[in-house]
Design a protein around this motif. Sequence first.
Motif, PDB file in Angstrom:
ATOM      1  N   SER A 129      -0.906   4.741  -0.125  1.00  0.00           N
ATOM      2  CA  SER A 129      -1.270   5.549   1.040  1.00  0.00           C
ATOM      3  C   SER A 129      -1.154   7.046   0.768  1.00  0.00           C
ATOM      4  O   SER A 129      -1.716   7.859   1.506  1.00  0.00           O
ATOM      5  N   GLY A 135       0.796  -1.218   0.000  1.00  0.00           N
ATOM      6  CA  GLY A 135       0.000   0.000   0.000  1.00  0.00           C
ATOM      7  C   GLY A 135       0.827   1.265   0.000  1.00  0.00           C
ATOM      8  O   GLY A 135       0.333   2.338   0.363  1.00  0.00           O
ATOM      9  N   GLN A 136       2.088   1.167  -0.419  1.00  0.00           N
ATOM     10  CA  GLN A 136       2.959   2.341  -0.519  1.00  0.00           C
ATOM     11  C   GLN A 136       4.134   2.035  -1.446  1.00  0.00           C
ATOM     12  O   GLN A 136       4.472   0.876  -1.674  1.00  0.00           O
TER      13      GLN A 136
END
Length: 424
Positions: A226, A61-62
């Motif tokens: 994110s 997520g990043q």
Amino acid sequence: MTGNFAPLIEQLDFALGNKKFPASLHKWGQQLVSHLRKPVQVAVVGLPNSGKSALINMMLGQQVVPRLDGVSVVEVAGGPALRTMFETEDGSIIWLNGMLADAQVPSGTIRARQELPDSGLSDQNFVEINLPGDFEYQKLIVNRVTKWADIILWCSEYFDSREQKLWMDVPDETKDHSCLVLTKADQQLMRGVLADQISALEDFVTKEFLGLYPLATIQAATARDSNNQFNAELWKSSGGKELFECVMRQIQSGRTADLDQAQNLLNYLPPEITSPTPQLNTASVSSIGTDDPAQQVKDGETKEFRSLSSDAQNDQLLDEATRLLQICADDMLKKLSQSDDPDPGQVLDQCVKTANALADILEDANPGNPSVKEVQDDVLETSELMMLLQLEKGEDAAADAVTLLLQMKKEISAHSEIKKENYA
């Protein structure tokens, strides 16, 4: 998850340190503790430029892993601080603070490691494995990966015959927890070839992988990044949501299986010698349950049973053991007949529970009788072998476990008949 079950690991470690297990189980227990203390290893494998880095970034997520040409292995793991490690060809190790993407990669780097103080990485590491060079070199790398990886995500745009040959030698146990990820699925969809590609791979994937996941990798990573607002629609349509949930399920089920094995191993010993701390509430770890036949026998003990002579009690317990084995055998046969493709893991679990239940029934028998003592020793040995077979897994182990139970039933029945003949 590891932190939530730390007391269970501590119990097993305590019992091992005090040498409470037989030699045949001690080594297994040590391996189990070591495995439980390590994160699940998720290897992201593929040819150069197959979208491996983008897939890891999507899972996290990043944006963590940049494109590193010439670096064969890139690890992402939890750690005490945000830092990066580089290993060079001469064996030198260089640690730097900060993100891998911001670091100057030293010349001759063969491995990089990004550590993040992220609790989400306490249960799993992601390791990117590049497959450069000729076929034999690639095969060597794949063979090495299978020795430590718990889950493999094979990234490919087409997964042609060359890659299929590389995959063929992967152990079945690893294949059962691994996925083929068709990266750049959006580009193939635009060219009108994605459906044909999936259809062509269907038979191979059914036999060789847990599943096939078309993935628009860049879109999936963007949807969950994110730094951006989460885009649920893009997350789903890109294929990211389905793949992410599959990997998380495999991590969860693998860890739960390890915890179940640890609990089974601890069940081998009396509670008072396995607990440096108060007993755990292990309701979330599977156990035999309230319908355990052995427990029913114990619950059914009456004053009449306790008033019987020692020999008569032994006879009754041997009869109960034979009945238990017959009930469990009938139950397994019924379940197997209802399934076209029996699950070896379920068969093994049932065999282990049956062996443990058998030991529970016979623990009250009087070992002063040589015949009964022999049965108790055989049952104890069978329980140990069952747990080792559960560790091996697979169809062969399941078949061996069923054979052991059938042999145990035959031996107990033989002892019962001998005693009846002696009485006659």
